[in-house]
Scaffold this motif. Structure first.
Motif, PDB file in Angstrom:
ATOM      1  N   TYR A  52       0.853  -1.216   0.000  1.00 65.06           N
ATOM      2  CA  TYR A  52       0.000   0.000   0.000  1.00 65.06           C
ATOM      3  C   TYR A  52       0.880   1.254   0.000  1.00 65.06           C
ATOM      4  O   TYR A  52       0.558   2.244  -0.646  1.00 65.06           O
ATOM      5  N   GLY A 157      -0.927 -14.712   5.043  1.00 65.90           N
ATOM      6  CA  GLY A 157      -0.070 -14.529   6.215  1.00 65.90           C
ATOM      7  C   GLY A 157      -0.886 -14.344   7.483  1.00 65.90           C
ATOM      8  O   GLY A 157      -0.704 -15.052   8.489  1.00 65.90           O
ATOM      9  N   ALA A 158      -1.809 -13.409   7.464  1.00 60.43           N
ATOM     10  CA  ALA A 158      -2.656 -13.167   8.639  1.00 60.43           C
ATOM     11  C   ALA A 158      -3.704 -14.267   8.771  1.00 60.43           C
ATOM     12  O   ALA A 158      -3.970 -14.758   9.874  1.00 60.43           O
ATOM     13  N   GLY A 178      -8.433 -18.707  -2.356  1.00 58.19           N
ATOM     14  CA  GLY A 178      -8.423 -18.803  -3.812  1.00 58.19           C
ATOM     15  C   GLY A 178      -7.655 -20.000  -4.321  1.00 58.19           C
ATOM     16  O   GLY A 178      -6.425 -20.001  -4.343  1.00 58.19           O
ATOM     17  N   LYS A 182      -4.953 -23.840  -1.579  1.00 61.18           N
ATOM     18  CA  LYS A 182      -5.192 -22.978  -0.414  1.00 61.18           C
ATOM     19  C   LYS A 182      -6.353 -23.512   0.421  1.00 61.18           C
ATOM     20  O   LYS A 182      -6.310 -23.483   1.654  1.00 61.18           O
ATOM     21  N   TYR A 197     -13.391 -19.137  -3.257  1.00 63.50           N
ATOM     22  CA  TYR A 197     -14.190 -18.039  -3.827  1.00 63.50           C
ATOM     23  C   TYR A 197     -13.720 -17.635  -5.223  1.00 63.50           C
ATOM     24  O   TYR A 197     -14.286 -16.717  -5.815  1.00 63.50           O
ATOM     25  N   SER A 224     -10.305  -8.769   4.979  1.00 61.33           N
ATOM     26  CA  SER A 224      -9.105  -7.997   4.638  1.00 61.33           C
ATOM     27  C   SER A 224      -8.947  -7.884   3.128  1.00 61.33           C
ATOM     28  O   SER A 224      -7.933  -7.409   2.643  1.00 61.33           O
ATOM     29  N   LEU A 273      -3.531  -2.524  13.778  1.00 62.12           N
ATOM     30  CA  LEU A 273      -2.749  -3.075  14.890  1.00 62.12           C
ATOM     31  C   LEU A 273      -2.175  -1.972  15.772  1.00 62.12           C
ATOM     32  O   LEU A 273      -2.245  -2.051  17.001  1.00 62.12           O
ATOM     33  N   ARG A 322      -1.267 -13.262  -5.690  1.00 60.16           N
ATOM     34  CA  ARG A 322      -2.053 -14.269  -4.951  1.00 60.16           C
ATOM     35  C   ARG A 322      -1.423 -15.653  -5.066  1.00 60.16           C
ATOM     36  O   ARG A 322      -2.115 -16.672  -5.044  1.00 60.16           O
TER      37      ARG A 322
HETATM   38  N1  LIG Z   1      -5.344  -3.527   9.955  1.00 58.19           N
HETATM   39  C1  LIG Z   1      -4.166  -4.015  10.302  1.00 58.19           C
HETATM   40  O1  LIG Z   1      -3.548  -3.599  11.292  1.00 58.19           O
HETATM   41  C2  LIG Z   1      -3.549  -5.112   9.482  1.00 58.19           C
HETATM   42  C3  LIG Z   1      -2.392  -5.760   9.930  1.00 58.19           C
HETATM   43  C4  LIG Z   1      -1.897  -6.837   9.167  1.00 58.19           C
HETATM   44  C5  LIG Z   1      -2.533  -7.194   7.983  1.00 58.19           C
HETATM   45  N2  LIG Z   1      -3.621  -6.474   7.577  1.00 58.19           N
HETATM   46  C6  LIG Z   1      -4.305  -6.830   6.320  1.00 58.19           C
HETATM   47  O2  LIG Z   1      -4.531  -8.213   6.292  1.00 58.19           O
HETATM   48  C7  LIG Z   1      -4.492  -8.671   4.957  1.00 58.19           C
HETATM   49  C8  LIG Z   1      -3.529  -9.831   4.866  1.00 58.19           C
HETATM   50  O3  LIG Z   1      -2.201  -9.337   4.951  1.00 58.19           O
HETATM   51  P1  LIG Z   1      -0.998 -10.330   4.680  1.00 58.19           P
HETATM   52  O4  LIG Z   1       0.238  -9.513   4.731  1.00 58.19           O
HETATM   53  O5  LIG Z   1      -1.139 -11.509   5.577  1.00 58.19           O
HETATM   54  O6  LIG Z   1      -1.256 -10.761   3.155  1.00 58.19           O
HETATM   55  P2  LIG Z   1      -1.753 -12.174   2.600  1.00 58.19           P
HETATM   56  O7  LIG Z   1      -3.056 -12.526   3.251  1.00 58.19           O
HETATM   57  O8  LIG Z   1      -0.665 -13.148   2.686  1.00 58.19           O
HETATM   58  O9  LIG Z   1      -2.001 -11.821   1.078  1.00 58.19           O
HETATM   59  C9  LIG Z   1      -3.202 -11.250   0.666  1.00 58.19           C
HETATM   60  C10 LIG Z   1      -4.216 -12.314   0.233  1.00 58.19           C
HETATM   61  O10 LIG Z   1      -5.434 -11.643  -0.092  1.00 58.19           O
HETATM   62  C11 LIG Z   1      -6.134 -12.405  -1.023  1.00 58.19           C
HETATM   63  N3  LIG Z   1      -6.661 -11.556  -2.094  1.00 58.19           N
HETATM   64  C12 LIG Z   1      -7.954 -11.429  -2.420  1.00 58.19           C
HETATM   65  N4  LIG Z   1      -8.111 -10.613  -3.444  1.00 58.19           N
HETATM   66  C13 LIG Z   1      -6.883 -10.210  -3.821  1.00 58.19           C
HETATM   67  C14 LIG Z   1      -6.409  -9.370  -4.858  1.00 58.19           C
HETATM   68  N5  LIG Z   1      -7.239  -8.766  -5.733  1.00 58.19           N
HETATM   69  N6  LIG Z   1      -5.076  -9.150  -4.949  1.00 58.19           N
HETATM   70  C15 LIG Z   1      -4.236  -9.731  -4.084  1.00 58.19           C
HETATM   71  N7  LIG Z   1      -4.632 -10.552  -3.074  1.00 58.19           N
HETATM   72  C16 LIG Z   1      -5.951 -10.793  -2.940  1.00 58.19           C
HETATM   73  C17 LIG Z   1      -5.160 -13.462  -1.586  1.00 58.19           C
HETATM   74  O11 LIG Z   1      -5.541 -14.725  -1.058  1.00 58.19           O
HETATM   75  P3  LIG Z   1      -6.555 -15.651  -1.933  1.00 58.19           P
HETATM   76  O12 LIG Z   1      -5.811 -16.001  -3.199  1.00 58.19           O
HETATM   77  O13 LIG Z   1      -6.815 -16.804  -1.068  1.00 58.19           O
HETATM   78  O14 LIG Z   1      -7.758 -14.808  -2.207  1.00 58.19           O
HETATM   79  C18 LIG Z   1      -3.821 -13.052  -1.038  1.00 58.19           C
HETATM   80  O15 LIG Z   1      -2.994 -14.148  -0.803  1.00 58.19           O
HETATM   81  C19 LIG Z   1      -4.119  -7.467   4.086  1.00 58.19           C
HETATM   82  O16 LIG Z   1      -5.302  -6.890   3.586  1.00 58.19           O
HETATM   83  C20 LIG Z   1      -3.468  -6.542   5.082  1.00 58.19           C
HETATM   84  O17 LIG Z   1      -3.544  -5.196   4.709  1.00 58.19           O
HETATM   85  C21 LIG Z   1      -4.139  -5.463   8.299  1.00 58.19           C
END
Ligand SMILES: NC(=O)c1ccc[n+]([C@@H]2O[C@H](COP(=O)([O-])OP(=O)(O)OC[C@H]3O[C@@H](n4cnc5c(N)ncnc54)[C@H](OP(=O)(O)O)[C@@H]3O)[C@@H](O)[C@H]2O)c1
Length: 332
Positions: A52, A157-158, A178, A182, A197, A224, A273, A322
């Protein structure tokens, strides 16, 4: 004092795709200011939030060294108070900014010593992501045994960590992911139902959630993914349910007309967080909880791949494509 005055670092001069992540061989090593430590990073975590800041979805001043967490060794303690008794040689984990580099000056207040029995991979497979999911499950919406939970991107990851935390509480978990691999991974964590999905059948995942819950909907959705799922999440939640939007993997949720929440009296949260770990007490609370879960083996981590620091652009492409499950790391 660090042994060198320059270091390898990944510098981002402008917003854009993974190609803006430039490898610099001779970037100045920072100095630890008051309240800071200079850490020689060994292992660095990659988080979706890094993308981001790279794309400009979240604004930040450029040039910038991205990355928000690492495990490394203290090589310098800044002047002034040292309330947590850090010393040169301590192996530490930290949360701040600028981790895509061999050295980072980091705030003492967001740094902790790492117990010997935990590897770099254990810690960074779960540090920013694990602290996040613990705060989401404990504070944003305190999940109760028996709750029905919809968790999107459950293999990420999360998501990989959150699935385990939700099951350990005793929730009934409907995960989305996806692709068949997975899906199998999420099932192996004990998720009760997993919807692909991206498959033809799974495209109507809202209908499937309704069927699974006998028309009632789920108590809480952890979403997320954002742009592609937010409307479905609103349909899949029960009357008086909660939606936790905590990320934008597919793009941000558009401005939400509040009347959309009225028919089902839905509650909405948009947590981060850093809002839950602002004080040292809060930070230590969640870190202790996380380290105890790792030490007991009750929380498993999954490392997708460890990339060399100069292959960070490939790592970003894989994450955004992804292609990954669990966590991506860099070796400094
Ligand atoms: N608010 C907070 O404090 C906080 C802290 C940590 C993480 N987060 C959020 O948690 C989410 C996961 O973070 P992460 O670092 O662990 O990443 P991640 O889940 O390992 O990667 C993102 C996953 O989102 C899915 N996805 C769905 N639509 C997508 C698209 N159009 N493009 C890319 N990915 C897509 C994919 O899984 P599928 O192929 O299975 O759909 C992808 O593997 C992120 O949105 C992140 O910003 C928020």
């Amino acid at each position: 004092m660090p042994p060198l005055s320059t270091m390898k670092a990944i510098v981002t001069e402008k917003t854009g795709g993974p190609e803006v992540l430039e490898v610099r061989a001779h970037h100045p090593v920072p100095t630890a200011g008051e309240g800071q430590l200079l850490v020689k990073n060994q292992t660095i975590g990659i988080n979706y939030i890094d993308t981001y800041f790279r794309t400009g979805l979240y604004p930040s001043t450029k040039p910038e060294i991205l990355g928000r967490e690492a495990v490394g060794t203290v090589v310098g303690v800044g002047p002034g108070a040292n309330p947590y008794n850090f010393k040169v040689g301590d192996r530490v984990a930290w949360l701040s900014t600028g981790s895509y580099a061999e050295y980072t000056a980091v705030p003492q207040a967001k740094t902790v010593k790492v117990p010997d029995e935990l590897s770099d991979e254990d810690v960074l497979g779960s540090f920013l992501s694990g602290l996040t999911v613990l705060s989401l499950a404990k504070e944003t919406y305190p999940v109760q045994k028996g709750d029905w939970v919809l968790l999107h991107a459950a293999a990420g990851g999360a998501g990989f960590l959150m699935t385990q935390i939700l099951k350990s509480i005793g929730a009934t978990v409907i995960g989305t992911a996806g692709g068949p691999e997975k899906v199998e991974l999420v099932k192996s964590l004990g998720a009760d139902y997993v919807i692909d999905y991206r498959s033809e059948e799974g495209k109507d995942w809202v209908k499937q959630v309704k069927e699974i819950t006998h028309g009632r909907g789920v108590d809480v959705v952890y979403d997320s993914v954002g742009k592609d799922t937010w409307e479905g999440s609103l349909e899949a939640v029960k009357r008086k349910g909660t939606i936790v939007w905590f990320g934008n993997a597919s793009g941000p949720v558009p401005p939400l007309p509040l009347p959309k929440l009225s028919p089902k009296c839905v509650k909405v949260a948009r947590p981060t967080l850093f809002g839950y770990i602002e004080t040292r007490e809060e930070f230590e609370f969640y870190v202790n909880e996380l380290f105890n879960l790792l030490k007991s083996g009750d929380l498993k981590v999954k490392i997708h791949k460890v990339y060399p620091l100069d292959q960070v652009a490939q790592a970003h492409s894989d994450l955004e494509g992804r292609k990954t499950t669990g966590k991506l790391l860099l070796k400094a």
